[in-house]
Motif scaffolding. Structure first.
Motif, PDB file in Angstrom:
ATOM      1  N   GLY A  12       0.513  -0.895   0.200  1.00 35.63           N
ATOM      2  CA  GLY A  12       0.162   0.056   0.135  1.00 35.63           C
ATOM      3  C   GLY A  12       0.533   1.287   0.061  1.00 35.63           C
ATOM      4  N   SER A  15       4.818   1.646   1.155  1.00 35.52           N
ATOM      5  CA  SER A  15       5.026   0.617   1.629  1.00 35.52           C
ATOM      6  C   SER A  15       6.318   0.559   0.918  1.00 35.52           C
ATOM      7  N   GLN A  16       7.607  -0.351   1.857  1.00 39.57           N
ATOM      8  CA  GLN A  16       8.571   0.097   1.147  1.00 39.57           C
ATOM      9  C   GLN A  16       8.644  -0.649  -0.707  1.00 39.57           C
ATOM     10  N   ILE A  17       7.891  -2.095  -0.348  1.00 37.88           N
ATOM     11  CA  ILE A  17       8.556  -2.624  -1.603  1.00 37.88           C
ATOM     12  C   ILE A  17       7.197  -2.247  -2.876  1.00 37.88           C
ATOM     13  N   ASP A  39      -3.670  -2.704   1.496  1.00 35.44           N
ATOM     14  CA  ASP A  39      -3.257  -1.648   2.510  1.00 35.44           C
ATOM     15  C   ASP A  39      -4.075  -2.786   4.221  1.00 35.44           C
ATOM     16  N   ILE A  40      -3.805  -2.524   4.579  1.00 36.94           N
ATOM     17  CA  ILE A  40      -4.151  -3.060   6.215  1.00 36.94           C
ATOM     18  C   ILE A  40      -5.518  -2.190   7.022  1.00 36.94           C
ATOM     19  N   THR A  84       3.009  -8.473   1.369  1.00 37.10           N
ATOM     20  CA  THR A  84       2.421  -8.144   3.078  1.00 37.10           C
ATOM     21  C   THR A  84       3.973  -8.754   3.785  1.00 37.10           C
ATOM     22  N   PRO A  85       3.326  -8.271   5.222  1.00 38.57           N
ATOM     23  CA  PRO A  85       4.203  -8.334   6.406  1.00 38.57           C
ATOM     24  C   PRO A  85       4.550 -10.391   5.605  1.00 38.57           C
ATOM     25  N   ASN A  86       5.225 -10.867   6.548  1.00 37.28           N
ATOM     26  CA  ASN A  86       6.132 -12.358   6.336  1.00 37.28           C
ATOM     27  C   ASN A  86       5.115 -13.510   6.291  1.00 37.28           C
ATOM     28  N   HIS A  89       1.768 -14.375   4.595  1.00 33.17           N
ATOM     29  CA  HIS A  89       2.205 -14.919   3.042  1.00 33.17           C
ATOM     30  C   HIS A  89       1.823 -16.411   2.849  1.00 33.17           C
ATOM     31  N   GLU A 106       6.276 -12.348  -1.705  1.00 30.82           N
ATOM     32  CA  GLU A 106       7.193 -11.938  -1.550  1.00 30.82           C
ATOM     33  C   GLU A 106       8.046 -12.912  -0.431  1.00 30.82           C
ATOM     34  N   LYS A 107       9.567 -12.723  -0.531  1.00 29.73           N
ATOM     35  CA  LYS A 107      10.353 -13.259   0.945  1.00 29.73           C
ATOM     36  C   LYS A 107      10.269 -12.934   2.351  1.00 29.73           C
ATOM     37  N   ASN A 133      10.223 -13.835  -4.634  1.00 28.21           N
ATOM     38  CA  ASN A 133      10.481 -12.547  -4.606  1.00 28.21           C
ATOM     39  C   ASN A 133      12.082 -12.649  -4.864  1.00 28.21           C
ATOM     40  N   TYR A 136      16.888  -9.772  -6.970  1.00 27.93           N
ATOM     41  CA  TYR A 136      18.347  -9.537  -7.581  1.00 27.93           C
ATOM     42  C   TYR A 136      18.200 -10.505  -8.712  1.00 27.93           C
ATOM     43  N   ARG A 179       6.928   0.972  10.998  1.00 28.47           N
ATOM     44  CA  ARG A 179       7.764   0.150   9.480  1.00 28.47           C
ATOM     45  C   ARG A 179       9.155  -0.644  10.100  1.00 28.47           C
ATOM     46  N   ARG A 183       9.516  -6.076  11.533  1.00 27.46           N
ATOM     47  CA  ARG A 183      11.064  -7.297  11.545  1.00 27.46           C
ATOM     48  C   ARG A 183      11.571  -8.066  12.446  1.00 27.46           C
TER      49      ARG A 183
HETATM   50  P1  NAI Z   1       6.005  -1.825   4.602  1.00 24.53           P
HETATM   51  O1  NAI Z   1       5.509  -2.727   5.999  1.00 24.53           O
HETATM   52  O2  NAI Z   1       6.702  -1.091   4.101  1.00 24.53           O
HETATM   53  O3  NAI Z   1       4.314  -2.306   3.647  1.00 24.53           O
HETATM   54  C1  NAI Z   1       3.617  -3.750   4.091  1.00 24.53           C
HETATM   55  C2  NAI Z   1       2.185  -3.403   3.428  1.00 24.53           C
HETATM   56  O4  NAI Z   1       1.449  -4.034   3.130  1.00 24.53           O
HETATM   57  C3  NAI Z   1       1.306  -1.668   3.962  1.00 24.53           C
HETATM   58  O5  NAI Z   1       1.077  -1.043   2.767  1.00 24.53           O
HETATM   59  C4  NAI Z   1       0.561  -2.682   5.040  1.00 24.53           C
HETATM   60  O6  NAI Z   1      -0.764  -2.057   4.888  1.00 24.53           O
HETATM   61  C5  NAI Z   1       0.444  -3.667   3.640  1.00 24.53           C
HETATM   62  N1  NAI Z   1      -0.527  -4.552   4.557  1.00 24.53           N
HETATM   63  C6  NAI Z   1      -0.414  -5.526   5.908  1.00 24.53           C
HETATM   64  N2  NAI Z   1      -1.042  -6.717   6.511  1.00 24.53           N
HETATM   65  C7  NAI Z   1      -2.026  -6.407   5.098  1.00 24.53           C
HETATM   66  C8  NAI Z   1      -2.604  -7.246   4.589  1.00 24.53           C
HETATM   67  N3  NAI Z   1      -3.065  -8.597   6.151  1.00 24.53           N
HETATM   68  N4  NAI Z   1      -3.963  -7.309   3.964  1.00 24.53           N
HETATM   69  C9  NAI Z   1      -3.192  -6.452   2.823  1.00 24.53           C
HETATM   70  N5  NAI Z   1      -2.583  -5.368   3.409  1.00 24.53           N
HETATM   71  C10 NAI Z   1      -1.074  -5.481   4.207  1.00 24.53           C
HETATM   72  O7  NAI Z   1       6.100  -4.060   4.357  1.00 24.53           O
HETATM   73  P2  NAI Z   1       7.416  -3.812   2.850  1.00 24.53           P
HETATM   74  O8  NAI Z   1       9.212  -3.634   3.696  1.00 24.53           O
HETATM   75  O9  NAI Z   1       6.940  -3.374   2.080  1.00 24.53           O
HETATM   76  O10 NAI Z   1       7.440  -5.865   3.244  1.00 24.53           O
HETATM   77  C11 NAI Z   1       6.859  -6.119   2.857  1.00 24.53           C
HETATM   78  C12 NAI Z   1       7.523  -7.469   2.240  1.00 24.53           C
HETATM   79  O11 NAI Z   1       7.889  -7.500   0.870  1.00 24.53           O
HETATM   80  C13 NAI Z   1       7.505  -8.104   3.495  1.00 24.53           C
HETATM   81  O12 NAI Z   1       7.850  -9.955   2.951  1.00 24.53           O
HETATM   82  C14 NAI Z   1       9.432  -8.334   3.573  1.00 24.53           C
HETATM   83  O13 NAI Z   1      10.404  -9.357   3.681  1.00 24.53           O
HETATM   84  C15 NAI Z   1       9.038  -7.881   1.475  1.00 24.53           C
HETATM   85  N6  NAI Z   1      10.303  -7.333   1.123  1.00 24.53           N
HETATM   86  C16 NAI Z   1      11.308  -7.900  -0.040  1.00 24.53           C
HETATM   87  C17 NAI Z   1      12.539  -7.576  -0.753  1.00 24.53           C
HETATM   88  C18 NAI Z   1      12.825  -7.703  -1.828  1.00 24.53           C
HETATM   89  O14 NAI Z   1      14.075  -7.570  -2.058  1.00 24.53           O
HETATM   90  N7  NAI Z   1      12.413  -8.897  -2.278  1.00 24.53           N
HETATM   91  C19 NAI Z   1      11.998  -5.759  -0.042  1.00 24.53           C
HETATM   92  C20 NAI Z   1      11.762  -5.296   0.940  1.00 24.53           C
HETATM   93  C21 NAI Z   1      10.440  -6.218   1.399  1.00 24.53           C
END
Ligand code: NAI
Length: 386
Positions: A12, A15-17, A39-40, A84-86, A89, A106-107, A133, A136, A179, A183
């Motif tokens: 959402g 979010s980071q990714i 989004d949550i 979404t957070p881990n 998944h 996502e991983k 995912n 890299y 945020r 983790r």
């Molecule tokens: P974040 O905390 O920045 O964003 C999480 C997003 O998911 C938020 O928009 C939140 O509202 C939403 N969300 C949370 N629970 C939800 C649900 N039940 N239903 C719908 N939306 C929901 O987290 P970030 O950093 O974006 O990480 C998300 C996932 O991506 C994690 O599993 C992380 O390990 C992975 N990730 C992977 C990367 C990569 O290089 N492959 C890099 C960064 C994160």
């Protein structure tokens, strides 16, 4: 070419990714964002989805609503990304695979080995694609390293030294920032913090490049910020099933290191060095020879050529690396629809089995760290025979 449709869960606004996926999925015009539960907070998710141009009836409040809305549509999405957070998944990925919808998760793919075994088995049983995912591995020069190892340029690989160390979580005064906090919270992140978050990318990259999988490992975990329940720094030694030794360091408190994902591979006939912050140069040193810099765009493998978009000297970077995963998936989905074999080079994307191997390595690293670094089997139970 007919465009494919794509949806995302999580990712959402803010979010980071999420933005990386949206840009990468759209980059080649292969996927159109058509549905989302972003989004949550349901209303925030619906509002953001509408602002991204998703039709109101496909801007969902949560993933269950999205599954119910998509599963029986004749024009249902071709692929969903779970960002979404881990800890969420597993149930989301499982539910979409059961509905026959292809997933890019996502991983880390799941939190437990049992869940990961179940996802791998569900993908096999339903025939739906389940990718993970490790984006890299989409960099052209990472694909070129893999090709060089596979065609024997390095001879037998002896060692790989990998690192994924950043300093973004080093501020103890900011450790409660939501945020960052999830983790290191076992309820949301699972068994492991930094190793599951970043170290696993490094281990997957070593596997991808060397063409080998982790057999056993020994690890040392530290929470440098003491309030954290999970580790923010880890050193892991891994023995691979083809005989290569991997030395892996991952940290989130390495102040001054930004996105420090690096790999060095040492074989009997030469060595390779690549760093994600300088992704367009690969250093190759033949045994007793001079170091050569291979620029992206001049790498002589079909794998690198397929992953390269623009001329040498212009940066492509992470967005194109992730777009390469989407391009692979688009090719495989289209091939299925057309009843033809996919381009074999497109089949190198990370799968649920890679996700399973990673979760098993995380479990093994947690167990090893708890037993003062005892060597621990890192192979998934279902893949131990032979
Ligand atoms: P974040 O905390 O920045 O964003 C999480 C997003 O998911 C938020 O928009 C939140 O509202 C939403 N969300 C949370 N629970 C939800 C649900 N039940 N239903 C719908 N939306 C929901 O987290 P970030 O950093 O974006 O990480 C998300 C996932 O991506 C994690 O599993 C992380 O390990 C992975 N990730 C992977 C990367 C990569 O290089 N492959 C890099 C960064 C994160």
């Amino acid at each position: 070419m007919t465009g494919l449709t794509w949806g995302m869960i999580g990712g959402g606004e803010g979010s980071q990714i999420g933005p990386v996926h949206r840009i990468s999925a759209a980059l080649d015009g292969l996927f159109t964002m058509t549905a989302g539960a972003l989004d949550i907070e349901p209303e925030k998710g619906r509002d953001f989805a509408r602002r991204l141009g998703i039709a109101p009836d496909r801007a969902y409040g949560d993933w269950r609503e999205m599954l119910a809305g998509e599963r029986d549509r004749p024009d249902r999405i071709d692929l969903v990304t779970v960002a979404t957070p881990n800890a969420t998944h597993y149930e989301i990925t499982k539910a979409f695979l059961e509905a026959g919808i292809n997933v890019l998760c996502e991983k880390p793919m799941t939190v437990t080995v049992e869940e990961a075994e179940d996802i791998a088995a569900t993908a096999r049983r339903t025939g739906a694609i389940c990718a993970v995912n490790y984006g890299y591995t989409g960099y052209p020069l990472v694909r070129h390293m893999r090709a060089m190892v596979a065609r024997g340029d390095l001879g037998k690989v002896r060692l790989a030294v990998v690192e994924f160390s950043h300093g973004f979580h080093a501020d103890a005064a900011d450790a409660d920032n939501p945020r960052m906090r999830w983790r290191y919270d076992p309820a949301l992140a699972g068994l492991s913090g930094q190793f599951a978050d970043c170290g696993i990318h490094a281990l997957h990259m070593a596997s991808f490049v060397c063409g080998e999988n982790a057999r056993e490992l020994s690890s040392d975990f530290v929470s440098a910020i003491a309030s954290r329940k999970l580790e923010d720094d880890a050193m892991v030694n891994v023995r691979m099933d083809g005989g290569t030794t991997v030395r892996l360091w991952t940290s989130s408190v390495a102040v001054g290191s930004f996105h420090g994902l690096n790999i060095r591979v040492f074989g009997e006939k030469g060595g390779l060095r690549w760093a994600q912050q300088w992704p367009d140069q690969l250093h190759w040193t033949p045994l007793n020879g001079r170091t050569e810099v291979i620029e992206r765009g001049s790498a002589d493998s079909p794998e690198a050529a397929r992953a390269t978009r623009i001329a040498t000297g212009h940066s492509e970077g992470m967005l194109v690396a992730f777009a390469n995963i989407y391009a692979d998936l688009a090719e495989v989905i289209r091939a299925r629809v057309a009843g033809r074999a996919p381009d074999p080079i497109a089949c190198h994307y990370p799968t649920a089995v890679d996700g399973l191997r990673s979760i098993t390595a995380i479990r093994a690293a947690v167990d090893s760290a708890a037993r003062s670094g005892a060597w621990t089997d890192a192979r998934p139970p279902s893949l131990r025979a032979g």
